[in-house]
Design an enzyme around this catalytic site. Sequence first.
Site, PDB file in Angstrom:
ATOM      1  N   CYS A 178       0.550  -1.462  -0.370  1.00 50.17           N
ATOM      2  CA  CYS A 178      -0.033  -0.423  -0.297  1.00 50.17           C
ATOM      3  C   CYS A 178       0.772   1.160  -0.330  1.00 50.17           C
ATOM      4  O   CYS A 178       0.561   2.429  -0.534  1.00 50.17           O
ATOM      5  CB  CYS A 178      -0.892   0.179   1.344  1.00 50.17           C
ATOM      6  SG  CYS A 178      -2.184  -1.561   1.265  1.00 50.17           S
ATOM      7  N   ALA A 179       2.321   0.548   0.693  1.00 47.45           N
ATOM      8  CA  ALA A 179       2.734   2.030   0.583  1.00 47.45           C
ATOM      9  C   ALA A 179       3.840   2.920  -0.628  1.00 47.45           C
ATOM     10  O   ALA A 179       3.750   3.675  -1.407  1.00 47.45           O
ATOM     11  CB  ALA A 179       4.253   2.228   1.557  1.00 47.45           C
TER      12      ALA A 179
END
Length: 350
Positions: A140-141
């Site tokens: 997700c980063a």
Amino acid sequence: MNVYLHGLSTCVPPHALPQDEVRDRAHEILGPRFKGFDRLAPVFDTSGVRMRYSVAPFDWFENAGGWTDRNSRYMAGATDLYVEAATKALADADWSADAVDILVTVSSTGIATPTLEAQAKGRMGFRDDCLRVPLFGLGCAGGVSGLNVSRELACANPDAKVLLVVIETCTLSFRKARPKKADIIATILFGDGAAAVALSGKKTHVRIGRGASKTWDDTLPIMGWEVDEDGLAVVFDRSIPDFVTQEMRAATDTALESMSLSRDTIGRLVSHPGGAKVVVALEASLELGEGSLDVERDVLRDFGNMSAPTVLFVLDRILKRGDAKGSGKPLLVSALGPGFSAAFTPIYVD
């Protein structure tokens, strides 16, 4: 050296997954296999998600296969998403594909060797001497981390045109053979999508500042993938919202200090909306005020959690809405991901 945004695009695959239909199908497929399903079923309605999109049609989820099936769908679907997102970002920048010098590709939901930018090269028309920089495992980063890596490459190559493409096909992690709580939550939240950013040292009205990151010690089990015979299975620890509440404020302040900024001097947080509880935790931790992350909630509602590209969907809407224009205060783009880690990028809009 300053680096500027020239083009930004988002796109989703063709198969729509309305949340009410997902809930009904999940009840049929997972209900008999997971004794706690009925207890978790109300989360379909409280998750904040109303629509998602997938590279696979609804019928696939009833008979999802193993690695070969899942990864072949990843290769086809992710390549199509790459071409669409890249083409739209290049058009927004008024660049031709053969003008691009550096290709940064972020994806963690499948295995492609050669990587996706090579898979798409013939359809895109990239030059054969482009520098290829694939990034895997950021989860997700990845959207924010990829933006930071792309900016650093542009700084190191002052005349280069850099194209970042971020693609995830999270829905292909669907599990019915080993439904754990994390698998049910993934079924409730996950969607597929892609985003692309064109950037270079040539001045525009949107400047990308130098980013920052943090990885917490002893947090590896919080988020990631488990690898089994069926492919990639999600790892979500129930502590994520509490972790955000406890840790995000200090991490954000440290990142801002490294940028010579503070929470008082930024105009708006642009966050990855991992889930409804995470959005609430971010507002509480950073003292933003309840409901202030409205665009994050809107993106979560319309597309679900697409992992890495999601935050760029939020950024696209905020830039189009004009929140930062004329305010003199930068946006702070941020996301949390496996590691457990956080990534931050300041965006200045003239």
